[in-house]
Write an enzyme that holds these catalytic residues in place. Structure first.
Site, PDB file in Angstrom:
ATOM      1  N   ASP A   1       0.864  -1.167   0.000  1.00 54.86           N
ATOM      2  CA  ASP A   1       0.000   0.000   0.000  1.00 54.86           C
ATOM      3  C   ASP A   1       0.912   1.233   0.000  1.00 54.86           C
ATOM      4  O   ASP A   1       2.104   1.134   0.317  1.00 54.86           O
ATOM      5  CB  ASP A   1      -0.875  -0.045   1.258  1.00 54.86           C
ATOM      6  CG  ASP A   1      -1.689   1.207   1.460  1.00 54.86           C
ATOM      7  OD1 ASP A   1      -2.321   1.673   0.496  1.00 54.86           O
ATOM      8  OD2 ASP A   1      -1.686   1.736   2.583  1.00 54.86           O
TER       9      ASP A   1
ATOM     10  N   ASP B   1      -0.158   5.026   1.143  1.00 52.72           N
ATOM     11  CA  ASP B   1      -0.345   5.940   2.274  1.00 52.72           C
ATOM     12  C   ASP B   1      -0.289   5.199   3.610  1.00 52.72           C
ATOM     13  O   ASP B   1      -0.964   4.188   3.804  1.00 52.72           O
ATOM     14  CB  ASP B   1      -1.695   6.655   2.154  1.00 52.72           C
ATOM     15  CG  ASP B   1      -1.763   7.554   0.931  1.00 52.72           C
ATOM     16  OD1 ASP B   1      -0.840   7.501   0.106  1.00 52.72           O
ATOM     17  OD2 ASP B   1      -2.745   8.297   0.800  1.00 52.72           O
TER      18      ASP B   1
ATOM     19  N   GLU C   1      -0.983  10.350   4.769  1.00 48.91           N
ATOM     20  CA  GLU C   1      -2.195  10.082   4.003  1.00 48.91           C
ATOM     21  C   GLU C   1      -2.302  11.260   3.031  1.00 48.91           C
ATOM     22  O   GLU C   1      -2.654  12.380   3.412  1.00 48.91           O
ATOM     23  CB  GLU C   1      -3.422  10.017   4.910  1.00 48.91           C
ATOM     24  CG  GLU C   1      -3.484   8.763   5.763  1.00 48.91           C
ATOM     25  CD  GLU C   1      -3.854   7.509   4.978  1.00 48.91           C
ATOM     26  OE1 GLU C   1      -4.414   7.645   3.873  1.00 48.91           O
ATOM     27  OE2 GLU C   1      -3.564   6.402   5.464  1.00 48.91           O
TER      28      GLU C   1
ATOM     29  N   ARG D   1     -14.638  12.099   0.087  1.00 53.65           N
ATOM     30  CA  ARG D   1     -13.454  12.878   0.458  1.00 53.65           C
ATOM     31  C   ARG D   1     -12.905  13.669  -0.719  1.00 53.65           C
ATOM     32  O   ARG D   1     -12.462  14.806  -0.562  1.00 53.65           O
ATOM     33  CB  ARG D   1     -12.381  11.949   1.039  1.00 53.65           C
ATOM     34  CG  ARG D   1     -12.716  11.464   2.444  1.00 53.65           C
ATOM     35  CD  ARG D   1     -11.683  10.483   2.968  1.00 53.65           C
ATOM     36  NE  ARG D   1     -11.825   9.174   2.354  1.00 53.65           N
ATOM     37  CZ  ARG D   1     -10.826   8.309   2.178  1.00 53.65           C
ATOM     38  NH1 ARG D   1      -9.592   8.645   2.524  1.00 53.65           N
ATOM     39  NH2 ARG D   1     -11.039   7.129   1.634  1.00 53.65           N
TER      40      ARG D   1
ATOM     41  N   GLY E   1      -4.958   3.344  -2.918  1.00 49.58           N
ATOM     42  CA  GLY E   1      -6.211   4.082  -3.005  1.00 49.58           C
ATOM     43  C   GLY E   1      -5.967   5.577  -3.080  1.00 49.58           C
ATOM     44  O   GLY E   1      -6.927   6.358  -3.109  1.00 49.58           O
TER      45      GLY E   1
ATOM     46  N   LYS F   1      -7.196  -3.851  -5.545  1.00 54.34           N
ATOM     47  CA  LYS F   1      -5.856  -4.130  -5.011  1.00 54.34           C
ATOM     48  C   LYS F   1      -5.534  -5.616  -5.124  1.00 54.34           C
ATOM     49  O   LYS F   1      -4.444  -6.006  -5.567  1.00 54.34           O
ATOM     50  CB  LYS F   1      -5.754  -3.676  -3.552  1.00 54.34           C
ATOM     51  CG  LYS F   1      -5.667  -2.167  -3.386  1.00 54.34           C
ATOM     52  CD  LYS F   1      -5.361  -1.800  -1.940  1.00 54.34           C
ATOM     53  CE  LYS F   1      -5.048  -0.320  -1.818  1.00 54.34           C
ATOM     54  NZ  LYS F   1      -4.415   0.016  -0.542  1.00 54.34           N
TER      55      LYS F   1
ATOM     56  N   ASP G   1      -1.850  -1.384   5.764  1.00 59.98           N
ATOM     57  CA  ASP G   1      -2.216  -0.883   7.094  1.00 59.98           C
ATOM     58  C   ASP G   1      -3.713  -0.783   7.315  1.00 59.98           C
ATOM     59  O   ASP G   1      -4.167  -0.746   8.460  1.00 59.98           O
ATOM     60  CB  ASP G   1      -1.604   0.503   7.314  1.00 59.98           C
ATOM     61  CG  ASP G   1      -2.301   1.568   6.481  1.00 59.98           C
ATOM     62  OD1 ASP G   1      -2.931   2.480   7.059  1.00 59.98           O
ATOM     63  OD2 ASP G   1      -2.233   1.512   5.240  1.00 59.98           O
TER      64      ASP G   1
ATOM     65  N   ASN H   1      -8.890  -1.699   3.547  1.00 60.38           N
ATOM     66  CA  ASN H   1      -8.946  -1.915   2.099  1.00 60.38           C
ATOM     67  C   ASN H   1      -7.735  -2.691   1.577  1.00 60.38           C
ATOM     68  O   ASN H   1      -7.656  -2.993   0.389  1.00 60.38           O
ATOM     69  CB  ASN H   1      -9.108  -0.588   1.350  1.00 60.38           C
ATOM     70  CG  ASN H   1      -7.909   0.313   1.487  1.00 60.38           C
ATOM     71  OD1 ASN H   1      -7.299   0.395   2.554  1.00 60.38           O
ATOM     72  ND2 ASN H   1      -7.565   1.031   0.436  1.00 60.38           N
TER      73      ASN H   1
END
EC number: 3.1.3.3
Length: 211
Positions: free
Chosen positions: A10, A12, A19, A55, A99, A143, A166, A169
């Site tokens: 991943d 972020d 992030e 977001r 993401g 993913k 982490d 997702n």
């Protein structure tokens, strides 16, 4: 020479300390609001794709020029470059599936030695973000599918893949991989991972790599 194994991370809060969506939201004066929504999504309390669209709407109007400031604030996680170099020394390939956004990852990944990456793209009109994502969102299913696709293209069996993440997702790609590593992770991810790495230093993962 064929790849001996594949590591997919991943971005972020895994490859990167930040992030990134929160850094962009700071430019719109909505950082705290977006941070709270991100935290809920990473804990698995809300659907990731729905949350991301909400977001991103908060980013409407952020000028593209602001991305220089955003990229300047992005920090690789401790040990990131050394970890990637260590994977390469062992004959592995490093991918990042996020993401987050190509607008940042395209600038960060090459310098760290990442071999391939996939992320979301933001829609821009007249030099500013529209508040929309371009195309399908890179969510948990995407993913996992990306890990499988990259493994197949490299002719690496899934048993020789490692997924590092982490947030909630990341769980599907961690389940698809031969080894799922919870790193800097939320409780739900630590509970379901094959192994948990507690120190926030990516070099700690090197001893876990396929031999």
């Amino acid at each position: 020479m064929p790849a001996r194994f594949l590591v997919v991370l991943d971005a972020d809060s895994t490859l990167l300390r930040n992030e990134v969506i929160e850094l962009i939201a700071d430019e719109a004066g909505r950082g705290a609001e977006v941070a709270a929504a991100t935290e809920a999504a990473m804990r698995g309390e809300v659907d990731f794709a729905t949350s991301l669209r909400q977001r991103v709407r908060a980013l409407e109007g952020v000028p593209i020029a602001a991305f220089e400031r955003v990229r300047a604030r992005v920090e690789p996680t401790q040990g990131a470059a050394a970890f990637i170099a260590g994977v390469h020394e062992r004959g592995g390939v490093v991918g990042v599936v996020s993401g987050g956004f190509h607008e940042v990852l395209d600038h960060v990944a090459p310098g760290l030695g990442v071999d391939r990456w996939r992320a979301n793209r933001l829609v821009v009109d007249d030099g500013a973000l529209t508040g929309s994502v371009d195309g399908e969102i890179v969510d948990a299913a995407a993913k996992a599918a990306t890990l499988r696709e990259w493994a197949a293209s490299l002719e690496v069996p899934l048993s020789r893949t490692v997924a590092v993440g982490d947030g909630a997702n990341d769980l599907r790609m961690m389940a698809a991989a031969g080894l799922g590593v919870a790193f800097n992770a939320k409780p739900t991810v630590r509970e379901r991972a094959d192994i948990v790495v507690a120190p926030v230093d990516l070099r700690e993962i090197l001893p876990l790599l396929p031999r």
